[in-house]
Design an enzyme around this catalytic site. Structure first.
Site, PDB file in Angstrom:
ATOM      1  N   CYS A 133     -11.311   8.386  16.616  1.00 11.35           N
ATOM      2  CA  CYS A 133     -11.717   8.448  16.077  1.00 11.35           C
ATOM      3  C   CYS A 133     -10.671   9.075  14.950  1.00 11.35           C
ATOM      4  CB  CYS A 133     -12.609   9.725  16.243  1.00 11.35           C
ATOM      5  SG  CYS A 133     -13.158  10.115  15.047  1.00 11.35           S
ATOM      6  N   CYS A 136     -11.710  12.310  13.458  1.00 11.60           N
ATOM      7  CA  CYS A 136     -10.878  13.828  14.431  1.00 11.60           C
ATOM      8  C   CYS A 136     -10.016  14.192  14.781  1.00 11.60           C
ATOM      9  CB  CYS A 136     -12.412  13.484  15.544  1.00 11.60           C
ATOM     10  SG  CYS A 136     -13.563  12.184  15.120  1.00 11.60           S
ATOM     11  N   ASP A 137      -8.662  12.983  15.218  1.00 18.52           N
ATOM     12  CA  ASP A 137      -7.896  13.634  15.866  1.00 18.52           C
ATOM     13  C   ASP A 137      -6.546  13.121  15.131  1.00 18.52           C
ATOM     14  OD1 ASP A 137      -9.278  13.441  18.039  1.00 18.52           O
ATOM     15  OD2 ASP A 137      -9.326  11.730  18.882  1.00 18.52           O
TER      16      ASP A 137
END
Ligand code: NAP
Length: 306
Positions: A133, A136-137
């Protein structure tokens, strides 16, 4: 007994909940983890109509949840493990952690998860450089070299998102042509930070305690070792439908087969969003699916005398 049980609280599930509740039906949305589904991980959603400057995924999903619950839909944090179809005209059973739950109609909106590459060490290095993701990261890799694998909309979007943080983005794809949209392809090709590694697949993930290198294989059979601090895997999706295998008809990818009205092979059970056999998996199509499934389920209930 519920009129409408919805499994999953992503875009399709929340929209179905809104429509079910507005139709005056006793509607409950079941969620096993956090509401919002995959859309809640989108950093900046640019193609949902009505948001001229885009919108972040968490905000729009929080709003969808509030809208559904304000309309009267219930939200229950119960992981549904399966279902037992009822005999003709009888309610279906949802198999929950605290026993079966009766429902006159069911909408399955369980979504899909990112597909894995299936490489040795992929599991071990997940969270240690291997990621699924970008929104997200991605920020963890500020000023680092990162790789993305895939050639669809997700891979192209991920490469563009990561280019905001990373020093360099290496986009690895197994063919010369991308599957993703022409607009995203143009943006990727124009971005100076993104370097293309086409007609290559990832063969090995290398590194001591975290990912450090990728061994790539070219279509002519030769190999190439590249340094990268991360690999964002974006090679498609895996529908969350295992709980329904053997009960509902699935296609070869494991997606629930649906008719034009989003009905499945069992009367009263519908499927909506990324878990079904659809051609486009976006926020807008998830919302449209949720609305259609709930409207068709309401019509089914009416035909049953509800
Ligand atoms: P996708 O469209 O199925 O693309 C998967 C990509 O991964 C393809 O390029 C495929 O290569 C490649 N691939 C598959 N298996 C592989 C393997 N084992 N090794 C290497 N490469 C592999 O999946 P997606 O990009 O996740 O998109 C899924 C859906 O979400 C699509 O409907 C897409 O439109 C939608 N989506 C939309 C947006 C947006 O609108 N902004 C963003 C993200 C996703 P081949 O091309 O060679 O098959």
């Amino acid at each position: 007994m519920l009129d409408m049980a919805i499994i999953g609280s992503g875009v399709a599930g929340l929209t179905a909940g809104l429509y079910g509740a507005r139709a005056g039906l006793e509607t409950v949305i079941f969620e096993q983890l956090l509401p919002g589904g995959q859309a809640a991980t989108i950093m900046h959603l640019e193609n949902y109509p009505g948001f001229v400057n885009g919108v972040d995924g968490v905000s729009i999903m929080n709003d969808m949840m509030e809208q559904a619950t304000n309309a009267g839909a219930g939200l229950r944090y119960d992981g549904i493990q399966g279902l037992q179809p009822g005999a003709a005209g009888q309610p279906h059973l949802l198999l929950g952690p605290e026993g079966p739950i009766e429902a006159r109609s069911i909408i399955i909106a369980t979504g899909a998860n990112p597909r894995k590459l299936g490489l040795p060490r992929e599991e071990e290095l997940t969270g240690r450089g291997v990621c699924y993701c970008a929104s997200c990261d991605g920020a963890l890799f500020r000023n680092k070299v990162v790789a993305v694998n895939g050639g669809g909309d997700t891979a192209l979007t991920d490469a563009l998102v990561l280019a905001n943080y990373a020093k360099e983005v290496l986009l690895i794809h197994r063919r010369e042509e991308f599957r993703g949209s022409p607009l995203l392809q143009k943006r990727v090709r124009e971005n100076e930070k993104i370097k293309l590694f086409l007609s290559r697949t990832v063969q090995e993930l290398r590194g001591e305690n975290r990912l450090e290198q990728l061994l790539l294989k070219k279509t002519d059979g030769s190999t190439e070792l590249i340094e990268s601090d991360a690999l964002f895997v974006a090679v498609g999706i895996q529908p969350n439908t295992e709980a329904f295998r053997g009960i509902l008809e699935l296609d070869e990818m494991g997606c629930i087969r649906t008719q034009r009205d989003l009905s499945t092979n069992i009367p009263g059970i519908y499927a909506a969003g990324d878990c079904r056999d659809t051609l486009l998996r976006q926020v807008v199509t998830g919302a449209a699916d949720g609305a259609l499934a709930a409207t068709m389920a309401a019509a089914y209930l009416l035909s049953q005398g509800k």
